[in-house]
Motif scaffolding. Structure first.
Motif, PDB file in Angstrom:
ATOM      1  N   PHE A 139       0.838  -1.198   0.000  1.00  0.00           N
ATOM      2  CA  PHE A 139       0.000   0.000   0.000  1.00  0.00           C
ATOM      3  C   PHE A 139       0.876   1.253   0.000  1.00  0.00           C
ATOM      4  O   PHE A 139       0.663   2.176  -0.792  1.00  0.00           O
ATOM      5  N   GLY A 140       1.865   1.294   0.885  1.00  0.00           N
ATOM      6  CA  GLY A 140       2.756   2.448   0.911  1.00  0.00           C
ATOM      7  C   GLY A 140       3.609   2.533  -0.339  1.00  0.00           C
ATOM      8  O   GLY A 140       3.804   3.628  -0.899  1.00  0.00           O
ATOM      9  N   TYR A 141       4.106   1.385  -0.802  1.00  0.00           N
ATOM     10  CA  TYR A 141       4.972   1.380  -1.980  1.00  0.00           C
ATOM     11  C   TYR A 141       4.238   1.893  -3.220  1.00  0.00           C
ATOM     12  O   TYR A 141       4.752   2.724  -3.971  1.00  0.00           O
ATOM     13  N   LEU A 142       3.017   1.396  -3.441  1.00  0.00           N
ATOM     14  CA  LEU A 142       2.267   1.788  -4.633  1.00  0.00           C
ATOM     15  C   LEU A 142       1.806   3.239  -4.549  1.00  0.00           C
ATOM     16  O   LEU A 142       1.699   3.929  -5.579  1.00  0.00           O
ATOM     17  N   GLN A 143       1.548   3.699  -3.334  1.00  0.00           N
ATOM     18  CA  GLN A 143       1.165   5.110  -3.190  1.00  0.00           C
ATOM     19  C   GLN A 143       2.337   6.010  -3.552  1.00  0.00           C
ATOM     20  O   GLN A 143       2.163   7.031  -4.231  1.00  0.00           O
TER      21      GLN A 143
END
Length: 593
Positions: free
Chosen positions: A221-225
């Motif tokens: 979630f953090g990476y794709l954001q």
């Protein structure tokens, strides 16, 4: 009694009418949602029933995917229940909202028929804390973040159908149930209860599914954001609707199409099959380890029932568990008439069974049971209050073990009788020795038994350094080994358990409570200044028993009940009252004519 079951899913509405008196299906139909929406689709149900001549409806059962921690059994629908299901909708966004539309439809067209919600999560309410707890901040856990699991009615049906096929009790089987379809999950069923399942707080975790990803690193979630500037909603939508077999194959979620493409050398289709099978096989191995073995591997769901190739792929390399698939039986499976064929080789230690799932039939059975229990509750015939006794650690021994620990020819010396007929404390005590520590002077109870059994509290397992299963007294199969020490010697023995909290009662008491042997019930114990509710209390019925609830010292401490803690069964001043019943009987299924 005729029960209408409404199963409102994300893409279709299935509904059936069951006659519970004749154990038959009177009507069965499915309508695709399409572009007309849920309300318009559900409004076709009464029209279809009238056209089929099914105008008598005595009760309505609704499949509700998520019941959270509160709903552990079938529940009569009222405004408060509807509000609670709405609150839980974010945890099952594809399933709880359609169920609410189904309930609204029932209220409009059959206002006088009781409506009962049957929750997918209820069967998994027995999963222990070590399996359902996520290692996340306590504030998150207090907000309800934990493993709940789904497909509960399907896994429960599989459990009962497997027991029927093998002419065995569910209490004697360790079953790994694989529900493989557009939605997919694996469930570990240890002696009649769910102890782990692959889906989690939502229906997104676990196996690869038709369009759902299954297990992924939460760090995405953090990476794709950060890397693709995707919002949480965009990521979540992709994980639910654009992942799984659909994403891996590039061909959609139809397993038949993917298998055909894989046979024609499509590398994406081949990868999809390999990932799907690998994930399922990994969970099967994990659950066999969690249960200390496996007796039955069962396949159900659209893929599990129809894809011989996928069943073979999943079973490959499970020979180390003693599973040997019979290729001819696997490729010739026929499921007409609710058959449950076995497809293992004769020497396979694990039985492999394929069966159709019957979720709607299970929902009808749950509704019928719920209404029958309610009908049996008469205000003028209230069951008695249940005395509560606290049992500290103690040991049951065989005569051979008595002689090994206390000397050749030794007989146990009775100290005093206990409340249950024929049970007594002995003068003799032993030391219980584990890899980490010792519990000294543990009381021996008589008379001698056919196998050794050492009962301790959950806290004391940490003292010993051994993990012990929660079991009904007498169920010592596949239990840990430790050392007992007496004045004449030592011996190593299995039989270490944490005794499942239970209620002893006579058949007459059981009739007044509306219970059967091995039912699980919820019980409230009033011990000022608090009332403590104990869930999954086992019912034990025998003409020789005296009505009494037994809890261990950990549970007594939790309920603020004073106790001696010296190994005897200490009667307290507290009484228990039954608050809910969740039967787990070994019910044999009547096949429709």
């Amino acid at each position: 009694m005729r029960i209408l079951v409404i199963n409102a899913g994300s893409s279709s509405v299935k509904f059936s009418v069951f006659d519970m008196d004749t154990q038959t299906t009177r009507f069965k139909h499915e309508i695709e949602i399409g572009t007309i929406g849920f309300k318009a689709t559900l409004a076709q149900i009464p029209v279809a029933l009238v056209e089929a001549g099914e105008t008598r409806i005595d009760a309505i059962g609704h499949r509700v995917a998520h019941g959270g921690e509160h709903f552990r059994d079938a529940t009569l629908v009222d405004d408060d229940v509807i509000a609670a299901i709405e609150v839980l909708a974010p945890l099952a966004p594809l399933h709880n909202p359609p169920a609410l539309y189904g309930i609204e439809t029932g209220r409009i067209y059959w206002p006088n028929a009781p409506q009962i919600a049957v929750f997918d999560t209820a069967f998994h309410a027995s999963i222990p804390a070590c399996a359902h707890t996520y290692a996340v901040p306590q504030a998150w856990r207090k907000a309800g973040l934990r493993r709940y699991g789904f497909h509960g009615t399907s896994h429960k049906y599989v459990m009962e159908r497997v027991a029927q096929e093998l002419k065995a009790s569910t209490r004697d089987l360790r079953i790994i149930s694989c529900h493989l379809g557009n939605g997919a999950s694996v469930c570990a069923i240890d002696r009649g209860v769910s102890v782990d399942t692959s889906m989690g707080v939502t229906a997104l975790e676990g196996l690869v599914m038709g369009s759902r990803s299954g297990d992924v690193d939460p760090g995405i979630f953090g990476y794709l954001q950060r890397s693709l500037a995707l919002s949480i909603d965009e990521i979540e939508n992709a994980l639910y609707h654009e992942s799984g077999l659909t994403a891996l194959s590039g061909l959609g979620n139809d397993m038949r199409r993917i298998e055909t493409a894989a046979a024609e050398a499509d590398p994406q289709a081949q990868l999809a099959l390999n990932v799907f099978a690998y994930r399922a096989r990994k969970y099967i191995g994990a659950y066999a380890a969690a249960m200390g073995g496996c007796d039955v591997l069962a396949f159900t769901g659209g893929i599990g029932e129809n894809s011989a190739s996928m069943r073979r792929r999943i079973c490959d390399r499970l020979e180390f568990l003693g599973l040997y698939l019979d290729e001819d039986r696997n490729s010739s499976v026929k499921l007409d008439g609710f058959a449950a064929p076995q497809i293992q080789q004769p020497h396979s230690r694990i039985r492999v069974i394929v069966t159709q799932t019957r979720e709607q039939w299970m929902i009808a059975k749950e509704v019928h049971r719920f209404l029958s229990v309610q009908a049996d509750k008469r205000p003028d015939q209230l069951p008695p209050a249940i005395p509560v006794a606290v049992s500290a650690h103690h040991v049951h021994l065989t005569q051979a073990s008595v002689e090994a620990l206390f000397g050749a020819g030794c007989q146990l010396t009775k100290q005093r009788d206990l409340s249950q007929a024929g049970a007594w404390t002995a003068v003799e005590t032993v030391n219980v020795i584990g890899p980490r520590g010792i519990i000294r002077s543990v009381r021996v109870l008589g008379p001698c038994r056919r196998s050794n059994q050492i009962e301790v509290s959950a806290t004391e397992t940490f003292t010993l350094g051994i993990e012990a299963p929660v079991r009904i007294s007498g169920d010592t199969a596949d239990t840990p080994t430790l050392t007992l020490e007496g004045p004449a010697g030592r011996l190593q023995t299995n039989g270490l358990i944490v005794a499942q909290r239970h209620i002893h009662m006579q058949p007459e008491d059981a009739k007044r409570f509306g219970l059967a042997d091995r039912d699980l019930v919820d019980v409230a114990i009033d011990s000022p200044p608090r009332t403590t509710v104990f869930r999954d209390v086992a019912v034990r019925i025998d003409p020789q028993f005296k009505l009494e609830m037994h809890i261990d010292t950990d549970e007594a401490n939790a309920a603020a009940i004073s106790h001696g803690g010296d190994g005897d069964l200490m009667l307290t001043l507290c009484h228990a009252r039954l608050t809910a019943c969740k039967p787990v009987r070994n019910i044999f299924i009547t096949t429709e004519s």
